[in-house]
Design an enzyme around this catalytic site. Structure first.
Site, PDB file in Angstrom:
ATOM      1  N   ARG A 182      24.728  17.433  41.649  1.00 11.36           N
ATOM      2  CA  ARG A 182      23.556  18.644  41.115  1.00 11.36           C
ATOM      3  C   ARG A 182      24.037  19.900  41.840  1.00 11.36           C
ATOM      4  O   ARG A 182      22.755  20.683  41.987  1.00 11.36           O
ATOM      5  CB  ARG A 182      22.406  18.022  41.184  1.00 11.36           C
TER       6      ARG A 182
ATOM      7  N   ARG B 159      19.772  24.670  39.766  1.00  8.90           N
ATOM      8  CA  ARG B 159      18.761  25.456  40.399  1.00  8.90           C
ATOM      9  C   ARG B 159      18.517  25.645  41.781  1.00  8.90           C
ATOM     10  O   ARG B 159      17.891  26.766  42.193  1.00  8.90           O
ATOM     11  CB  ARG B 159      17.358  24.828  39.876  1.00  8.90           C
TER      12      ARG B 159
ATOM     13  N   ARG C 244      21.029  31.743  33.997  1.00  8.64           N
ATOM     14  CA  ARG C 244      20.192  30.973  32.863  1.00  8.64           C
ATOM     15  C   ARG C 244      19.247  31.524  32.323  1.00  8.64           C
ATOM     16  O   ARG C 244      18.740  31.624  31.248  1.00  8.64           O
ATOM     17  CB  ARG C 244      19.737  29.534  33.538  1.00  8.64           C
TER      18      ARG C 244
ATOM     19  N   ASP D 252      25.775  17.592  31.006  1.00 10.88           N
ATOM     20  CA  ASP D 252      24.707  16.706  31.154  1.00 10.88           C
ATOM     21  C   ASP D 252      25.061  15.635  30.481  1.00 10.88           C
ATOM     22  O   ASP D 252      25.879  15.544  29.490  1.00 10.88           O
ATOM     23  CB  ASP D 252      23.265  17.171  30.757  1.00 10.88           C
TER      24      ASP D 252
ATOM     25  N   TYR E 118      17.945   6.289  27.981  1.00 11.57           N
ATOM     26  CA  TYR E 118      17.380   7.608  27.383  1.00 11.57           C
ATOM     27  C   TYR E 118      17.285   7.384  25.647  1.00 11.57           C
ATOM     28  O   TYR E 118      16.241   7.833  25.035  1.00 11.57           O
ATOM     29  CB  TYR E 118      18.244   8.674  27.676  1.00 11.57           C
TER      30      TYR E 118
HETATM   31  O1  CP3 Z   1      25.846  17.852  39.279  1.00 12.95           O
HETATM   32  C1  CP3 Z   1      26.180  18.787  38.771  1.00 12.95           C
HETATM   33  O2  CP3 Z   1      25.945  19.941  39.377  1.00 12.95           O
HETATM   34  C2  CP3 Z   1      26.884  18.935  37.334  1.00 12.95           C
HETATM   35  C3  CP3 Z   1      25.440  19.008  36.289  1.00 12.95           C
HETATM   36  C4  CP3 Z   1      24.835  17.920  36.022  1.00 12.95           C
HETATM   37  C5  CP3 Z   1      23.343  18.117  35.359  1.00 12.95           C
HETATM   38  N1  CP3 Z   1      23.001  17.161  35.145  1.00 12.95           N
HETATM   39  C6  CP3 Z   1      22.751  19.326  35.275  1.00 12.95           C
HETATM   40  C7  CP3 Z   1      21.310  19.414  34.942  1.00 12.95           C
HETATM   41  C8  CP3 Z   1      25.160  16.426  36.122  1.00 12.95           C
HETATM   42  C9  CP3 Z   1      26.212  15.622  36.701  1.00 12.95           C
HETATM   43  C10 CP3 Z   1      24.012  15.932  35.661  1.00 12.95           C
HETATM   44  C11 CP3 Z   1      23.744  14.357  35.377  1.00 12.95           C
HETATM   45  C12 CP3 Z   1      22.459  13.877  34.975  1.00 12.95           C
HETATM   46  N2  CP3 Z   1      21.447  14.219  33.910  1.00 12.95           N
HETATM   47  C13 CP3 Z   1      22.035  12.471  35.447  1.00 12.95           C
HETATM   48  C14 CP3 Z   1      22.600  11.533  36.263  1.00 12.95           C
HETATM   49  C15 CP3 Z   1      22.385  11.994  37.710  1.00 12.95           C
HETATM   50  C16 CP3 Z   1      20.991  11.791  38.017  1.00 12.95           C
HETATM   51  O3  CP3 Z   1      20.361  12.813  38.485  1.00 12.95           O
HETATM   52  O4  CP3 Z   1      20.685  10.605  38.176  1.00 12.95           O
HETATM   53  C17 CP3 Z   1      20.810  12.195  34.480  1.00 12.95           C
HETATM   54  C18 CP3 Z   1      19.836  11.115  34.566  1.00 12.95           C
HETATM   55  C19 CP3 Z   1      20.666  13.474  33.744  1.00 12.95           C
HETATM   56  C20 CP3 Z   1      19.559  13.848  32.864  1.00 12.95           C
HETATM   57  C21 CP3 Z   1      18.691  14.824  33.142  1.00 12.95           C
HETATM   58  N3  CP3 Z   1      19.316  16.096  33.183  1.00 12.95           N
HETATM   59  C22 CP3 Z   1      17.351  14.903  33.513  1.00 12.95           C
HETATM   60  C23 CP3 Z   1      16.323  13.617  33.770  1.00 12.95           C
HETATM   61  C24 CP3 Z   1      16.829  16.126  33.700  1.00 12.95           C
HETATM   62  C25 CP3 Z   1      15.546  16.823  34.040  1.00 12.95           C
HETATM   63  C26 CP3 Z   1      15.192  16.747  35.404  1.00 12.95           C
HETATM   64  C27 CP3 Z   1      15.781  17.945  36.116  1.00 12.95           C
HETATM   65  O5  CP3 Z   1      16.586  17.785  37.172  1.00 12.95           O
HETATM   66  O6  CP3 Z   1      15.482  19.222  35.749  1.00 12.95           O
HETATM   67  C28 CP3 Z   1      18.259  16.905  33.439  1.00 12.95           C
HETATM   68  C29 CP3 Z   1      18.267  18.540  33.364  1.00 12.95           C
HETATM   69  C30 CP3 Z   1      19.281  18.900  34.432  1.00 12.95           C
HETATM   70  N4  CP3 Z   1      20.638  18.595  34.323  1.00 12.95           N
HETATM   71  C31 CP3 Z   1      19.238  20.447  35.007  1.00 12.95           C
HETATM   72  C32 CP3 Z   1      20.594  20.634  35.376  1.00 12.95           C
HETATM   73  C33 CP3 Z   1      21.173  21.448  36.219  1.00 12.95           C
HETATM   74  C34 CP3 Z   1      18.058  21.163  35.340  1.00 12.95           C
HETATM   75  C35 CP3 Z   1      17.735  21.980  33.929  1.00 12.95           C
HETATM   76  C36 CP3 Z   1      17.484  23.399  34.433  1.00 12.95           C
HETATM   77  O7  CP3 Z   1      18.360  24.153  34.803  1.00 12.95           O
HETATM   78  O8  CP3 Z   1      16.348  23.699  34.150  1.00 12.95           O
END
Ligand code: CP3
Length: 345
Positions: free
Chosen positions: A26, A30, A39, A76, A154
């Site tokens: 991640r 953010r 964004r 994602d 999911y």
């Molecule tokens: O790692 C990186 O920087 C690459 C981008 C990346 C994102 N999501 C961007 C993202 C990666 C590799 C993921 C994987 C992901 N997404 C997982 C597996 C890893 C983990 O965290 O267990 C899962 C379960 C998801 C599903 C997901 N996406 C959820 C549950 C959420 C909401 C929670 C949150 O963190 O806001 C997301 C949103 C998400 N994916 C964001 C980002 C940067 C936040 C969205 C935003 O910018 O508001």
């Protein structure tokens, strides 16, 4: 491909390294004000994911701003269920939400049997191509996908959950349906990861974020079985399997056809190394909450982590994604500490 910095690829393959490579799950997100600025100009997260130029821009940001040893494509894991027919929304402060879910045999009609990933997920592949142009060989680019079990969760639940009890319920009430859905996810995931490599991903990581909610036997049947299939199909670039919380499955994971095993912070490095031996690289596993501590403590805990390593086969990372309210300066301290650390082997 000639890289200026290929440390992470060498570490993944068990080759010689001059220091441990470091990146953060991640990292593109953010924590960086520069990410939030990009964004803010768009309608939200999904538009960012679906606009290759912008996705490439935020993918490169942590390389420029934090100095990590790898980029991970900004996307994602949920793009896969969407490509299969279940559209998702990313709700502010709530997370993902799917209107349609899979709870019965009848719901399977909501899913497309065969899909062309180049067509439906072409925007990710284009973002990979653009990112590599931008990176110009500075560091390798990591592609990724969710593991079938986590994607299944999911698709069944339609949102995040504390217990994922709807998903686990199906494993008891209709295991045939569960296997049918998991197989379909697996097929698409293999196609998708192969397409990412073709587009320019130099490494791959599979995120099994909800591995830890299953017992060992159930994880073997509904999780590992499909990971094994994926790992056997992908031999072109180094592969990392990150099964969060699956402590008791580590011996089985170590037998998969992968280079690197990701560990969360509950897992013990020394114990895991004893189980898996030297044939795999370990990635992880600093508690993401360490980054809330003072700089001196971040440094201390990071050194403590590396002091526990008994060989070169390590990629330093957190034990899960970096939390969005962490100060990027703390992340920089973490990265600097890794880069300054002298190898003992
Ligand atoms: O790692 C990186 O920087 C690459 C981008 C990346 C994102 N999501 C961007 C993202 C990666 C590799 C993921 C994987 C992901 N997404 C997982 C597996 C890893 C983990 O965290 O267990 C899962 C379960 C998801 C599903 C997901 N996406 C959820 C549950 C959420 C909401 C929670 C949150 O963190 O806001 C997301 C949103 C998400 N994916 C964001 C980002 C940067 C936040 C969205 C935003 O910018 O508001």
């Amino acid at each position: 491909m000639q890289f200026k910095n290929d440390l992470i690829l060498r570490a993944a393959k068990g080759e010689d390294i001059e220091r441990y490579p470091v990146w953060l799950m991640r990292q593109a997100g953010r924590i960086l004000p520069e990410y939030r600025a990009v964004r803010a100009k768009l309608s939200g997260f999904k538009e960012l994911v679906e606009t290759p130029e912008r996705a490439a821009e935020v993918t490169v940001q942590p390389v420029d701003l934090l100095g990590v040893d790898a980029a991970i494509i900004f996307s994602d894991i949920l793009v896969v269920p969407e490509a299969m027919g279940l559209e998702y929304q990313m709700l502010e402060a709530k997370g993902p939400w799917f209107e349609k879910t899979i709870r019965s045999v009848d719901d399977m009609k909501n899913i497309d049997v065969t899909i062309d990933v180049e067509d439906r997920l072409g925007y990710v592949l284009e973002a990979i191509r653009l990112t590599n142009k931008e990176l110009d060989g500075r560091v390798p680019l990591i592609g990724f996908a969710g593991a079938p079990w986590t994607i299944f969760c999911y698709m069944v639940e339609g949102k995040g959950s504390k217990t994922f009890s709807e998903s686990r319920k199906i494993l008891y009430t209709n295991p045939t349906l569960a296997h049918e859905l998991l197989s379909r996810i697996t097929d698409v995931t293999i196609q998708y990861l192969k397409a990412q490599v073709k587009a320019g991903a130099h490494m791959l990581q599979i995120f099994d974020s909800w591995a830890g909610i299953l017992g060992t036997e159930q994880y073997a049947e509904f999780g590992m079985k499909y990971l094994e299939k994926i790992a056997n199909e992908l031999n072109e670039v180094p592969l990392t399997i990150f099964s969060k919380g699956a402590i008791t499955s580590v011996p089985a994971i170590a037998k998969l056809n992968c280079n690197t095993i990701g560990l969360d912070w509950n897992m013990d490095i020394v114990e895991t190394r004893k189980i898996i031996g030297e044939s795999r690289t370990i990635q992880g596993n600093l508690d993401p909450c360490v980054l809330y501590a003072a700089h001196s403590e971040v440094e201390k805990q990071t050194i403590r982590l590396m002091d526990s390593f008994t060989s070169k086969r390590h990629i330093v990372n957190l034990g899960h994604g970096v939390y969005p309210d962490v100060d990027p300066e703390k992340v920089k301290t973490f990265i600097k500490t890794v880069k300054d650390y002298e190898l003992r082997f």
